[in-house]
Design an enzyme around this catalytic site. Structure first.
Site, mmCIF file in Angstrom:
data_model
loop_
_atom_site.group_PDB
_atom_site.id
_atom_site.type_symbol
_atom_site.label_atom_id
_atom_site.label_comp_id
_atom_site.label_asym_id
_atom_site.label_seq_id
_atom_site.Cartn_x
_atom_site.Cartn_y
_atom_site.Cartn_z
ATOM 1 N N GLY A 1 -66.281 -59.981 7.852
ATOM 2 C CA GLY A 1 -66.813 -59.470 6.031
ATOM 3 C C GLY A 1 -67.259 -58.276 5.782
ATOM 4 C CB SER A 2 -69.154 -55.342 8.698
ATOM 5 O OG SER A 2 -67.746 -54.617 8.780
ATOM 6 C CG ASN A 3 -64.785 -52.190 6.257
ATOM 7 O OD1 ASN A 3 -65.420 -50.812 6.005
ATOM 8 N ND2 ASN A 3 -65.072 -52.690 6.941
ATOM 9 C CE LYS B 1 -46.558 -61.781 2.585
ATOM 10 N NZ LYS B 1 -46.896 -60.685 2.797
ATOM 11 N NE ARG C 1 -52.241 -64.792 5.643
ATOM 12 C CZ ARG C 1 -51.124 -65.626 6.488
ATOM 13 N NH1 ARG C 1 -49.950 -65.465 6.299
ATOM 14 N NH2 ARG C 1 -51.689 -66.335 7.162
ATOM 15 C CG LEU C 2 -46.832 -56.548 6.237
ATOM 16 C CD1 LEU C 2 -45.738 -56.777 5.949
ATOM 17 C CD2 LEU C 2 -47.807 -55.069 5.533
ATOM 18 C CB ILE C 3 -49.577 -56.616 -0.005
ATOM 19 C CG1 ILE C 3 -52.048 -57.026 0.696
ATOM 20 C CG2 ILE C 3 -49.875 -57.208 -1.279
ATOM 21 C CD1 ILE C 3 -52.253 -58.014 0.143
ATOM 22 C CG ASN D 1 -55.867 -51.764 4.746
ATOM 23 O OD1 ASN D 1 -56.719 -52.888 4.893
ATOM 24 N ND2 ASN D 1 -55.453 -51.401 5.746
ATOM 25 C CG HIS E 1 -55.149 -49.191 10.177
ATOM 26 N ND1 HIS E 1 -55.143 -50.393 10.324
ATOM 27 C CD2 HIS E 1 -55.067 -48.437 11.042
ATOM 28 C CE1 HIS E 1 -54.353 -50.384 11.929
ATOM 29 N NE2 HIS E 1 -54.234 -49.126 12.170
HETATM 30 C C1 GRF Z 1 -62.127 -53.684 9.893
HETATM 31 O O1 GRF Z 1 -62.411 -52.912 11.232
HETATM 32 C C2 GRF Z 1 -61.075 -52.998 9.614
HETATM 33 O O2 GRF Z 1 -60.487 -51.768 9.249
HETATM 34 C C3 GRF Z 1 -60.565 -54.041 10.025
HETATM 35 O O3 GRF Z 1 -60.636 -55.165 10.142
HETATM 36 C C4 GRF Z 1 -61.811 -55.164 9.926
HETATM 37 C C5 GRF Z 1 -62.986 -55.580 9.447
HETATM 38 O O4 GRF Z 1 -64.057 -55.815 10.214
HETATM 39 N N1 GRF Z 1 -58.636 -53.967 8.812
HETATM 40 P P1 GRF Z 1 -65.087 -56.712 8.413
HETATM 41 O O5 GRF Z 1 -64.240 -58.286 8.580
HETATM 42 O O6 GRF Z 1 -65.117 -55.843 7.065
HETATM 43 O O7 GRF Z 1 -65.870 -57.155 8.924
#
Ligand code: GRF
Length: 195
Positions: free
Chosen positions: A15-17, A68, A94-96, A110, A112
């Site tokens: 969850g760093s993002n 699902k 997961r795919l939405i 999203n 990536h």
């Molecule tokens: C990120 O690299 C994102 O691009 C990928 O999963 C990772 C999630 O990182 N799909 P975090 O949980 O936000 O630290």
């Protein structure tokens, strides 16, 4: 009036993002209210982060549902109760499915860790290292029914550090944090901000 969009962040891991987006929103640098974290992994670290931030957690294990559609319907009910308008996927593994897609047309994004359309799906950084590319990167895109196939919103290149996946990953993460915030700022720019 400039109502802030209500946003739920979907995540399965650290969850760093989520943290960076949350902090930007609380600091007033992002015109959005982060009202929920949705996870398919009730013990993921992102749940601790959300709890510490006082954000609602919607945590369901897909294995507790017979399909699902049922799993996503349960999530949808929570999202509707919280009046969520946008979904931000940040490491949601997961795919939405169509239940959620149909409820949020053109309102799901999203991030990536590659320059799509190269290396979609799992372990994009591993795929890049394996192919020996010198440049990889980060993509923010709208979500459609495919695997990392939706319309691209933004991209940034990252140089691969030869033979060092860990350091390459750190670089990618740092770029993700900046690019996601910047892209969401543009997406939700308050009307009449003049820039
Ligand atoms: C990120 O690299 C994102 O691009 C990928 O999963 C990772 C999630 O990182 N799909 P975090 O949980 O936000 O630290």
């Amino acid at each position: 009036m400039n109502n802030k969009p209500k946003v739920a962040i979907f995540a399965s891991g650290s969850g760093s993002n989520f943290q960076v987006i949350m902090d930007a929103s609380r600091a007033g640098d992002l015109h959005a209210d982060i009202v929920a974290v949705v996870t398919d992994k009730p013990h993921a670290f992102v749940v601790d982060r959300a709890t510490a931030a006082g954000v609602s957690v919607v945590a369901f294990s897909p294995k507790d549902f017979s399909s699902k559609v049922d799993y996503e319907t349960a999530i949808l009910q929570e999202l509707q109760q919280l009046e969520v308008e946008w979904l931000v996927l940040a490491g949601y593994m997961r795919l939405i499915g169509e239940t959620i897609l149909d409820a949020f047309p053109h309102k799901i994004v999203n991030i990536h860790p590659s320059l799509l359309p190269s290396f979609p799906g799992k372990d994009a950084i591993g795929q890049a290292m394996e192919h020996g590319v010198k440049i990889t990167g980060v993509t923010v895109h709208y979500v459609d029914a495919g695997m990392d196939t939706g319309e691209i919103l933004s991209q940034q290149a990252v140089e691969v550090i030869n033979g060092d996946p860990k350091k390459t990953e750190q670089r990618i993460h740092a770029v993700e944090h900046e690019l996601y915030t910047k892209t969401l700022q543009q997406l939700w720019r308050p009307t009449g901000s003049g820039s």
